[in-house]
Design an enzyme around this catalytic site. Structure first.
Site, PDB file in Angstrom:
ATOM      1  N   LYS A 199       0.750  -1.143   0.232  1.00 53.73           N
ATOM      2  CA  LYS A 199      -0.112  -0.051   0.053  1.00 53.73           C
ATOM      3  C   LYS A 199       0.811   1.203   0.186  1.00 53.73           C
ATOM      4  O   LYS A 199       2.010   1.141   0.148  1.00 53.73           O
ATOM      5  CB  LYS A 199      -0.897  -0.020   1.151  1.00 53.73           C
ATOM      6  CG  LYS A 199      -1.911  -1.292   1.294  1.00 53.73           C
ATOM      7  CD  LYS A 199      -2.914  -0.938   0.198  1.00 53.73           C
ATOM      8  CE  LYS A 199      -3.636  -2.500  -0.099  1.00 53.73           C
ATOM      9  NZ  LYS A 199      -4.559  -2.934   0.884  1.00 53.73           N
TER      10      LYS A 199
HETATM   11  C1  PLP Z   1      -5.599  -3.974   1.247  1.00 58.49           C
HETATM   12  C2  PLP Z   1      -7.019  -3.802   1.137  1.00 58.49           C
HETATM   13  C3  PLP Z   1      -7.855  -4.106   2.240  1.00 58.49           C
HETATM   14  C4  PLP Z   1      -7.414  -5.221   3.493  1.00 58.49           C
HETATM   15  O1  PLP Z   1      -6.390  -4.385   4.086  1.00 58.49           O
HETATM   16  P1  PLP Z   1      -5.253  -5.640   4.900  1.00 58.49           P
HETATM   17  O2  PLP Z   1      -4.512  -4.610   5.570  1.00 58.49           O
HETATM   18  O3  PLP Z   1      -4.567  -6.438   4.018  1.00 58.49           O
HETATM   19  O4  PLP Z   1      -6.157  -6.412   5.803  1.00 58.49           O
HETATM   20  C5  PLP Z   1      -9.147  -4.065   2.365  1.00 58.49           C
HETATM   21  N1  PLP Z   1     -10.033  -3.340   1.072  1.00 58.49           N
HETATM   22  C6  PLP Z   1      -8.985  -2.917   0.277  1.00 58.49           C
HETATM   23  C7  PLP Z   1      -9.520  -2.124  -0.877  1.00 58.49           C
HETATM   24  C8  PLP Z   1      -7.646  -2.849   0.043  1.00 58.49           C
HETATM   25  O5  PLP Z   1      -7.148  -2.407  -0.976  1.00 58.49           O
END
Ligand code: PLP
Length: 391
Positions: A199
């Site tokens: 991210k």
């Molecule tokens: C990454 C992501 C999640 C989940 O986050 P985690 O930290 O991996 O649990 C949920 N929704 C979206 C749109 C994401 O990109």
């Protein structure tokens, strides 16, 4: 003979070495020093670094409270629970989304109701279809800012007001993104972020919930740690001697080591997002005249994307797998964001699905190209050349 394994003698298979990976993390002395400092402090779970990270994040986003959690999925789960979602409720969300949002809606006992996206040049949820999906049982809208591009929050807030719904922003792609000058995550009732390694603010695992509703913040803090009224850290500092349990909570706390990394990453976020934006512009320029691929439209005036994803949409009839295989053979890693949730077996089996014609037309034609702040010019050129050749 040393018993210490080196990289060469480890049994684990080596990761493929991409010429251009889909994403990459920065590793440097400042980050290492922050991590070592937290490690040597001897206090490893929620403590002063988590508190500092929460305070800095709340002020960055422009919300009263930020509550750090173990990951973005936990952020969504607690946000939905604290918003009152439960059995008998419906929660509306785009199907073109990561599955975590739908799973966490189910975890509360509520039913996910999938809506379409606007068009192949706007991959955010369709306002017209959102309105059509609302029933007397709808309690909340999970509004994803797809790829970091702000959703149409004016229309979403208006529908929420009319129908008495809670707006949960899924801002996993959107730390630093702005809708009409306001940071994404601070616009709805509650905003959720993910700090997974790929991210915009990578920490390994991690998440954050932001809200300016004090009651929701209080409930989320309880749910984060067993429903207990005080934290180990408070008791350690002599601020509390005992605790009560006032809810059936979870343990989705964040640790100090991650918060130490998060504080460094937050300081870099705006600059790194700007670099992501430059790379997306390079892709946009390279394919501006193409009749084989298009990029989703730039964000509306007054909005700012966090540029989490560089997505291209293939013209109908071009086989996506062949294009991805051609890119992979040149060492370029790609992905798909996302296989629509309503088409997964679990959700197909779960029953009635609304027709989602735009999602079904577009999702199979999406390719996510490499995008990360440390991409070199040579790597950008390598991706552009390989895609041009593959089309
Ligand atoms: C990454 C992501 C999640 C989940 O986050 P985690 O930290 O991996 O649990 C949920 N929704 C979206 C749109 C994401 O990109």
């Amino acid at each position: 003979m040393s018993a210490v394994q080196t990289r060469q003698d480890t049994a684990a298979p080596a990761a493929p070495t991409w010429v251009v990976p889909l994403s990459d993390v920065e590793i440097d002395d400042e980050m290492e020093a922050a991590l070592v400092e937290a490690f040597r402090s001897g206090w490893w779970s929620m403590g002063p670094r988590v508190a500092a990270f929460e305070e800095a994040f709340a002020s960055f986003v422009g919300a009263t409270s930020a509550i750090a959690v173990a990951n973005g999925t936990a952020a969504l789960h607690l946000a939905l629970l604290a918003s009152g979602c439960g059995p008998g409720d419906e929660v509306v969300l785009p199907s073109l989304n990561f599955v975590a949002a739908a799973n966490t809606i189910r975890h509360t006992g509520a039913t996910p109701v999938f809506v379409d996206i606007e068009s192949e040049s706007d991959l955010n949820l369709s306002i017209g279809d959102l309105e059509a999906a609302i029933t007397s049982r709808t309690r909340a809208i999970v509004a994803l800012h797809y790829g970091g591009a702000p959703a149409r929050m004016d229309a979403i807030l208006e529908l929420a007001r009319t129908h008495g719904l809670v707006v949960v922003e899924d801002a996993a792609h959107a730390p630093g993104a702005e809708w009409q000058g306001r940071r994404c995550g601070s616009i709805g009732k509650v905003g959720c972020f993910s700090f997974f390694s790929n991210k915009n603010l990578p920490m390994g695992e991690g998440g954050m919930i932001v809200t300016s509703d004090e009651e929701i913040a209080r409930r989320i803090r309880l749910l984060r740690s067993h429903g207990m009224t005080t934290l180990t850290w408070d008791r350690h500092r002599g601020h509390a001697h005992s605790y009560d349990v006032v809810d059936e909570g979870f343990n989705v706390r964040m640790d100090e080591l991650r918060a130490a990394i998060g504080l460094v990453q937050l300081g870099r976020l705006s600059e790194r997002n700007a670099r992501r934006g430059e790379i997306v512009e390079r892709y946009r320029d390279a394919f501006a005249g193409s009749d084989a691929v298009s990029l989703p439209a730039p964000t509306r005036a007054g909005d700012r994307s966090a540029h989490h994803l560089a997505v291209v949409v293939l013209r109908e009839g071009i086989p996506r797998d062949d294009v991805r295989t051609a890119l992979a053979s040149r060492g370029i890693q790609t992905s798909m964001h996302y296989p629509p949730i309503h088409q997964f077996s679990h959700y197909r089996a779960a029953g009635a699905v609304r027709p989602l014609p735009v999602t079904e037309s577009v999702a199979g034609r999406l390719i996510t190209l490499p995008l990360y702040p440390t991409m070199t010019d040579d790597q950008i050129i390598a991706v552009v050349d390989a895609l041009q050749e593959a089309l």
